[in-house]
Scaffold this motif. Structure first.
Motif, PDB file in Angstrom:
ATOM      1  N   GLN A  16      -0.250  12.952  14.944  1.00  0.00           N
ATOM      2  CA  GLN A  16      -1.032  13.378  13.778  1.00  0.00           C
ATOM      3  C   GLN A  16      -0.151  13.512  12.539  1.00  0.00           C
ATOM      4  N   ILE A  17       1.023  14.104  12.710  1.00  0.00           N
ATOM      5  CA  ILE A  17       1.915  14.327  11.572  1.00  0.00           C
ATOM      6  C   ILE A  17       2.412  13.007  11.005  1.00  0.00           C
ATOM      7  N   CYS A  18       2.888  12.124  11.866  1.00  0.00           N
ATOM      8  CA  CYS A  18       3.513  10.885  11.394  1.00  0.00           C
ATOM      9  C   CYS A  18       2.500   9.882  10.854  1.00  0.00           C
ATOM     10  N   SER A  19       1.236  10.046  11.211  1.00  0.00           N
ATOM     11  CA  SER A  19       0.203   9.175  10.637  1.00  0.00           C
ATOM     12  C   SER A  19       0.123   9.313   9.126  1.00  0.00           C
ATOM     13  N   ARG A  20       0.638  10.410   8.594  1.00  0.00           N
ATOM     14  CA  ARG A  20       0.623  10.636   7.142  1.00  0.00           C
ATOM     15  C   ARG A  20       1.664   9.791   6.419  1.00  0.00           C
ATOM     16  N   PHE A  21       2.582   9.153   7.175  1.00  0.00           N
ATOM     17  CA  PHE A  21       3.742   8.508   6.559  1.00  0.00           C
ATOM     18  C   PHE A  21       3.866   7.036   6.981  1.00  0.00           C
ATOM     19  N   GLY A  60       5.025   5.456  10.260  1.00  0.00           N
ATOM     20  CA  GLY A  60       3.740   6.017  10.641  1.00  0.00           C
ATOM     21  C   GLY A  60       3.700   6.551  12.058  1.00  0.00           C
ATOM     22  N   SER A  69       7.994  13.698   0.476  1.00  0.00           N
ATOM     23  CA  SER A  69       6.592  14.054   0.184  1.00  0.00           C
ATOM     24  C   SER A  69       5.885  12.972  -0.617  1.00  0.00           C
ATOM     25  N   ALA A  78       3.796  10.579   1.640  1.00  0.00           N
ATOM     26  CA  ALA A  78       2.645  11.041   2.418  1.00  0.00           C
ATOM     27  C   ALA A  78       1.354  10.523   1.790  1.00  0.00           C
ATOM     28  N   ILE A  79       0.426  10.038   2.637  1.00  0.00           N
ATOM     29  CA  ILE A  79      -0.832   9.501   2.114  1.00  0.00           C
ATOM     30  C   ILE A  79      -1.961  10.522   2.163  1.00  0.00           C
ATOM     31  N   PHE A  80      -1.730  11.657   2.823  1.00  0.00           N
ATOM     32  CA  PHE A  80      -2.714  12.756   2.788  1.00  0.00           C
ATOM     33  C   PHE A  80      -2.027  14.038   3.227  1.00  0.00           C
TER      34      PHE A  80
END
Length: 260
Positions: A175-180, A185, A255, A258-260
């Motif tokens: 979940q965390i790495c999906s933001r990057f 990712g 930061s 990050a996409i969300f």
């Protein structure tokens, strides 16, 4: 005293720091490096676009011969600001050096690709251990059987990094790495290493082994060393990369990716 990315690059430039950069300047984006003659640049760029998980581009030369990449930081010099470089001729490593001043040419195009070291800060901030940092070693990296999409002469299988977690923490890490996505990712696999062609976790192809404790599963992320496999297969007349673990530390805050 906290070291800034600029200060770290200056230490690397003076050869007072020649080791891996995992855990250093943790709030800032780190990047993998691949430098090729301009004749190969378009095919390599296409290879990166077709394989964004292992090869997310965060910067590239504006024109052949450009070694500054001002968009990534103050006073960056790609010829000196990485602790260790590999030099390839026809797909074979012929030298490992601490600067490439004597190898630089006006026809070279540099690509900087996102690195998993950048999302380690987010994992730590959420209370998840990063085993390679705990044990003070380079992250383990493995060749896999996961095929990349081909572009011109560039082809090969993905390289991955591994960090072990208990299953519940592995899900949180996903979940965390999906933001990057710009730094690889979400993981590409977790669980049985043999399913992606890894036969022995204690013998990584690059980097160092880490402990995997009872109740933990290995979690695998796409890795920016993948282009080095593609270079081995493409056999360009000349190429320069970073040594795995010795990254370009940029001035970009993690930061901002990050996409969300």
């Amino acid at each position: 005293m906290t070291t800034s990315p600029l200060q770290l690059r200056q230490q690397i430039r003076s050869a007072s720091m020649t080791g891996n950069t995992s855990g250093l300047c943790p709030s800032f984006v780190q990047g993998n490096l691949c430098i090729l003659p301009a004749d190969y640049a378009n095919d390599f760029l296409k290879f990166c676009h077709l394989n964004p998980k292992p090869c997310p581009i965060i910067g590239m030369s504006e024109k052949p011969g450009d070694f500054r990449l001002k968009s990534l930081g103050q006073d960056i010099d790609l010829r000196t600001d990485i602790a260790q470089y590999k030099v390839f001729n026809d797909g074979q490593v012929v030298a490992q050096v601490t600067d490439i001043l004597n190898y630089w040419r006006d026809d070279l195009v540099a690509f900087v690709l996102g690195c998993s070291f950048s999302f380690e800060e987010a994992l730590l901030a959420d209370g998840l251990e990063v085993r390679n940092l705990t044990e003070g070693v380079n992250v383990p990296m493995y060749r896999t059987n996961i095929a990349c999409k081909t572009a011109g002469p560039f082809a090969g299988n993905m390289v991955v990094t591994m960090r072990p977690y208990k299953p519940a923490d592995a899900i949180r890490a996903i979940q965390i790495c999906s933001r990057f996505p710009s730094v690889h990712g979400a993981p590409v696999h977790f669980g049985n290493p043999a399913e992606i062609g890894i036969t022995n976790l204690s013998q990584p192809d690059f980097g160092d082994k880490v402990s995997v404790n009872d109740g933990e599963v290995p979690v695998f992320w796409a890795c920016g060393v993948t282009p080095q496999v593609a270079v081995e297969n493409a056999k360009p007349s000349f190429c320069i990369t970073h040594v795995p673990g010795c990254m370009l530390v940029t001035d970009l805050p993690n930061s901002t990716l990050a996409i969300f």
